[in-house]
Motif scaffolding. Sequence first.
Motif, PDB file in Angstrom:
ATOM      1  N   ASP A 150      48.197  39.934  31.724  1.00 37.59           N
ATOM      2  CA  ASP A 150      48.604  40.925  31.182  1.00 37.59           C
ATOM      3  C   ASP A 150      48.110  41.855  32.383  1.00 37.59           C
ATOM      4  N   ARG A 151      49.010  43.033  33.180  1.00 35.55           N
ATOM      5  CA  ARG A 151      48.405  43.525  33.669  1.00 35.55           C
ATOM      6  C   ARG A 151      47.576  44.855  33.770  1.00 35.55           C
ATOM      7  N   THR A 152      47.004  45.231  34.457  1.00 32.04           N
ATOM      8  CA  THR A 152      45.926  46.392  34.099  1.00 32.04           C
ATOM      9  C   THR A 152      45.830  47.341  35.348  1.00 32.04           C
ATOM     10  N   GLU A 153      45.783  47.823  36.125  1.00 32.14           N
ATOM     11  CA  GLU A 153      45.406  48.871  36.581  1.00 32.14           C
ATOM     12  C   GLU A 153      44.272  49.967  36.451  1.00 32.14           C
ATOM     13  N   THR A 154      43.427  50.070  37.233  1.00 32.33           N
ATOM     14  CA  THR A 154      42.315  50.978  37.310  1.00 32.33           C
ATOM     15  C   THR A 154      41.864  51.573  39.052  1.00 32.33           C
ATOM     16  N   ASP A 155      41.366  52.358  39.569  1.00 30.33           N
ATOM     17  CA  ASP A 155      41.590  53.559  40.278  1.00 30.33           C
ATOM     18  C   ASP A 155      40.692  52.159  41.424  1.00 30.33           C
ATOM     19  N   ILE A 156      39.651  51.204  40.967  1.00 34.97           N
ATOM     20  CA  ILE A 156      39.536  50.172  41.912  1.00 34.97           C
ATOM     21  C   ILE A 156      40.064  48.708  42.234  1.00 34.97           C
ATOM     22  N   GLY A 157      41.526  48.886  41.109  1.00 36.52           N
ATOM     23  CA  GLY A 157      42.273  47.479  41.626  1.00 36.52           C
ATOM     24  C   GLY A 157      42.979  46.831  40.510  1.00 36.52           C
ATOM     25  N   THR A 158      43.844  46.578  40.724  1.00 33.66           N
ATOM     26  CA  THR A 158      45.479  45.960  39.832  1.00 33.66           C
ATOM     27  C   THR A 158      44.999  44.243  39.189  1.00 33.66           C
ATOM     28  N   SER A 159      45.303  44.342  38.050  1.00 30.38           N
ATOM     29  CA  SER A 159      45.155  42.647  37.621  1.00 30.38           C
ATOM     30  C   SER A 159      46.198  42.565  37.476  1.00 30.38           C
ATOM     31  N   SER A 160      46.221  40.987  38.049  1.00 27.74           N
ATOM     32  CA  SER A 160      47.804  40.914  36.880  1.00 27.74           C
ATOM     33  C   SER A 160      47.603  39.231  35.834  1.00 27.74           C
ATOM     34  N   TYR A 161      46.271  38.969  35.645  1.00 25.46           N
ATOM     35  CA  TYR A 161      45.784  39.001  34.699  1.00 25.46           C
ATOM     36  C   TYR A 161      44.959  38.974  33.533  1.00 25.46           C
ATOM     37  N   SER A 162      43.890  38.442  32.699  1.00 27.09           N
ATOM     38  CA  SER A 162      43.607  38.657  31.556  1.00 27.09           C
ATOM     39  C   SER A 162      42.532  38.048  31.246  1.00 27.09           C
ATOM     40  N   MET A 163      41.940  37.864  29.881  1.00 27.28           N
ATOM     41  CA  MET A 163      40.972  37.357  29.652  1.00 27.28           C
ATOM     42  C   MET A 163      40.090  37.771  28.547  1.00 27.28           C
ATOM     43  N   VAL A 164      39.601  37.813  27.169  1.00 27.16           N
ATOM     44  CA  VAL A 164      38.556  37.811  26.525  1.00 27.16           C
ATOM     45  C   VAL A 164      37.605  37.308  26.552  1.00 27.16           C
ATOM     46  N   ALA A 165      36.954  37.191  26.965  1.00 26.16           N
ATOM     47  CA  ALA A 165      35.596  35.734  27.647  1.00 26.16           C
ATOM     48  C   ALA A 165      35.185  35.754  25.896  1.00 26.16           C
ATOM     49  N   GLU A 166      35.232  33.814  26.294  1.00 26.68           N
ATOM     50  CA  GLU A 166      33.765  33.807  25.013  1.00 26.68           C
ATOM     51  C   GLU A 166      33.171  33.058  25.386  1.00 26.68           C
ATOM     52  N   ALA A 167      32.113  32.921  26.709  1.00 28.22           N
ATOM     53  CA  ALA A 167      31.140  32.676  27.569  1.00 28.22           C
ATOM     54  C   ALA A 167      31.363  33.276  28.904  1.00 28.22           C
ATOM     55  N   VAL A 168      29.910  33.973  29.704  1.00 27.30           N
ATOM     56  CA  VAL A 168      29.603  34.303  30.552  1.00 27.30           C
ATOM     57  C   VAL A 168      28.525  33.452  31.128  1.00 27.30           C
TER      58      VAL A 168
END
Length: 173
Positions: A150-168
């Motif tokens: 899942d591509r996400t673009e922001t002013d900081i950077g662009t990601s090709s992957y995403s995740m809804v975290a279950e734990a950090v």
Amino acid sequence: MLHSFNGPARASVSAFLFFLLSISTVPAHSQPREIDWLELMPAEDLALLESMPELEHDGDGPALLPDEIMTGRVVPEMSNIESRIPGFVVPLKTTKDMRILEFFLVPYYGACIHVPPPPPNQIIHIKYKQGFKLEALYDPVWVEGTLVIDRTETDIGTSSYSMVAEAVEPYEE
């Protein structure tokens, strides 16, 4: 001495064997797969990375990676994997009490902040509804959840992957 089973005994043994086979194929709650950052890069990007000359930094701006490695190509087999991956946090959304709700996970400290962002396939956009606090941005974390393409673009950077975290959690080997 071998005995042969006939009649009701044979049926009982068959039913017992069927039961054993059926419970051995029931998936147990498995541990998430630990992911290495290089697994997120397709072979062509890994080859570019390995053959890339040493970056020279001239001028006032940061050294940049070549455009051909910044395309954001992905590894399709890495989609929908229950995973656990270590990395560093680049906050995108926080609460007033500084709980981090959304962030980029990156493979090395300072990515997107002090140096140019890594390639998009080396950035994971994370959402963590309950949020967490981090003492310092140089403290690594483990993030657990389902990795998706899942591509996400922001002013900081662009990601090709995403995740809804279950734990950090804090990184500990």
